[in-house]
Design an enzyme around this catalytic site. Structure first.
Site, PDB file in Angstrom:
ATOM      1  N   ARG A  20      22.506  58.865  55.021  1.00 45.54           N
ATOM      2  CA  ARG A  20      22.841  57.475  54.723  1.00 45.54           C
ATOM      3  C   ARG A  20      24.146  57.104  55.398  1.00 45.54           C
ATOM      4  O   ARG A  20      25.086  57.905  55.435  1.00 45.54           O
ATOM      5  CB  ARG A  20      22.987  57.250  53.213  1.00 45.54           C
ATOM      6  N   ARG A  25      35.053  50.412  52.855  1.00 47.10           N
ATOM      7  CA  ARG A  25      35.960  49.258  52.852  1.00 47.10           C
ATOM      8  C   ARG A  25      36.940  49.375  51.700  1.00 47.10           C
ATOM      9  O   ARG A  25      36.604  49.914  50.654  1.00 47.10           O
ATOM     10  CB  ARG A  25      35.175  47.952  52.660  1.00 47.10           C
ATOM     11  N   GLU A  81      47.282  36.637  47.948  1.00 53.38           N
ATOM     12  CA  GLU A  81      46.275  35.895  48.705  1.00 53.38           C
ATOM     13  C   GLU A  81      46.270  34.406  48.366  1.00 53.38           C
ATOM     14  O   GLU A  81      46.059  33.577  49.241  1.00 53.38           O
ATOM     15  CB  GLU A  81      44.886  36.511  48.478  1.00 53.38           C
ATOM     16  N   GLU A  85      46.641  32.061  51.534  1.00 55.09           N
ATOM     17  CA  GLU A  85      45.463  31.303  51.947  1.00 55.09           C
ATOM     18  C   GLU A  85      45.467  29.854  51.502  1.00 55.09           C
ATOM     19  O   GLU A  85      44.791  29.033  52.116  1.00 55.09           O
ATOM     20  CB  GLU A  85      44.185  31.972  51.421  1.00 55.09           C
ATOM     21  N   SER A 102      27.304  45.085  47.713  1.00 55.16           N
ATOM     22  CA  SER A 102      26.206  45.648  48.504  1.00 55.16           C
ATOM     23  C   SER A 102      26.236  47.174  48.435  1.00 55.16           C
ATOM     24  O   SER A 102      26.494  47.849  49.437  1.00 55.16           O
ATOM     25  CB  SER A 102      26.325  45.165  49.956  1.00 55.16           C
ATOM     26  N   PRO A 103      25.956  47.756  47.250  1.00 56.09           N
ATOM     27  CA  PRO A 103      26.114  49.201  47.071  1.00 56.09           C
ATOM     28  C   PRO A 103      25.116  50.050  47.845  1.00 56.09           C
ATOM     29  O   PRO A 103      25.300  51.256  47.945  1.00 56.09           O
ATOM     30  CB  PRO A 103      25.952  49.394  45.558  1.00 56.09           C
ATOM     31  N   GLU A 108      32.560  48.964  48.819  1.00 57.76           N
ATOM     32  CA  GLU A 108      33.485  47.909  48.391  1.00 57.76           C
ATOM     33  C   GLU A 108      33.212  47.509  46.942  1.00 57.76           C
ATOM     34  O   GLU A 108      32.059  47.342  46.533  1.00 57.76           O
ATOM     35  CB  GLU A 108      33.345  46.683  49.288  1.00 57.76           C
ATOM     36  N   GLU A 131      46.660  37.451  61.354  1.00 62.61           N
ATOM     37  CA  GLU A 131      45.357  37.945  60.891  1.00 62.61           C
ATOM     38  C   GLU A 131      44.217  37.064  61.388  1.00 62.61           C
ATOM     39  O   GLU A 131      43.068  37.235  60.971  1.00 62.61           O
ATOM     40  CB  GLU A 131      45.335  38.035  59.357  1.00 62.61           C
ATOM     41  N   GLU A 133      43.741  33.968  60.754  1.00 60.15           N
ATOM     42  CA  GLU A 133      43.265  33.085  59.694  1.00 60.15           C
ATOM     43  C   GLU A 133      43.536  31.617  60.029  1.00 60.15           C
ATOM     44  O   GLU A 133      44.630  31.262  60.460  1.00 60.15           O
ATOM     45  CB  GLU A 133      43.938  33.438  58.367  1.00 60.15           C
TER      46      GLU A 133
END
Length: 182
Positions: A20, A25, A81, A85, A102-103, A108, A131, A133
């Protein structure tokens, strides 16, 4: 990372060796800034590479979010953040849930919050140039955000979960805001 592993089977015994791939992350924090006094939410709009060729536009409305830096708590990430942001100061953080987006292919783990904010005068373009952004801040009524969700204009997991949670819990947050005002 590429992993080789075996696991126990529901029917008993061990399964064959599996190969796998795992996208490794850092964990993330996502925050829904909510102004209970004006019943508004603060969302950020930015281009997302994962949305290229999957929707009409790759610019997405979403929550304030970011990845952990070394030795940061989820709350520290949320405050950092929000400032970077959206130019926001978070007044109170309410944990919503922690989840794996999304395991099947990533480790993450997302820490999802709602934060009380004062949305008066909020807006503009924010983000860290180093970054890459380029983030436009938008203040929407809670109802307008929910309508955008219903139309499929807000179509990312953290935003969907947080806005649905807000719809279930906004009355209590508004009452709490009224209690703090007196």
């Amino acid at each position: 990372d590429v992993l080789s592993l075996r696991h126990r089977l529901f029917a008993g015994g061990w399964g064959p060796e599996l190969r796998r791939e795992l996208f490794v992350r850092p964990d993330a924090v996502c925050v829904l800034p909510y102004d209970p006094w004006l019943d508004t939410v603060v969302l950020v709009e930015q281009m997302r590479v994962g949305a290229l060729d999957k929707r009409t536009s790759p610019w997405m409305l979403e929550l304030v979010a970011g990845l952990f830096d070394a030795d940061e708590s989820p709350e520290q990430v949320a405050h950092r953040e929000a400032d970077e942001e959206a130019g926001l100061q978070l007044l109170e953080l309410t944990p919503i849930i922690r989840y794996f987006p999304s395991p099947g292919g990533s480790n993450e783990h997302v820490h999802l919050y709602c934060a009380t904010v004062d949305s008066r005068g909020v807006g503009g373009v924010h983000g860290l140039p180093e970054e890459g952004e380029d983030i436009r801040v938008q203040v929407l009524s809670r109802e307008a955000a929910l309508q955008a969700l219903e139309r499929g204009e807000i179509d990312n997991a953290a935003s969907i979960i947080a806005l649905q949670w807000l719809q279930l819990n906004h009355a209590g947050l508004r009452q709490s805001g009224a209690d703090h005002e007196t």
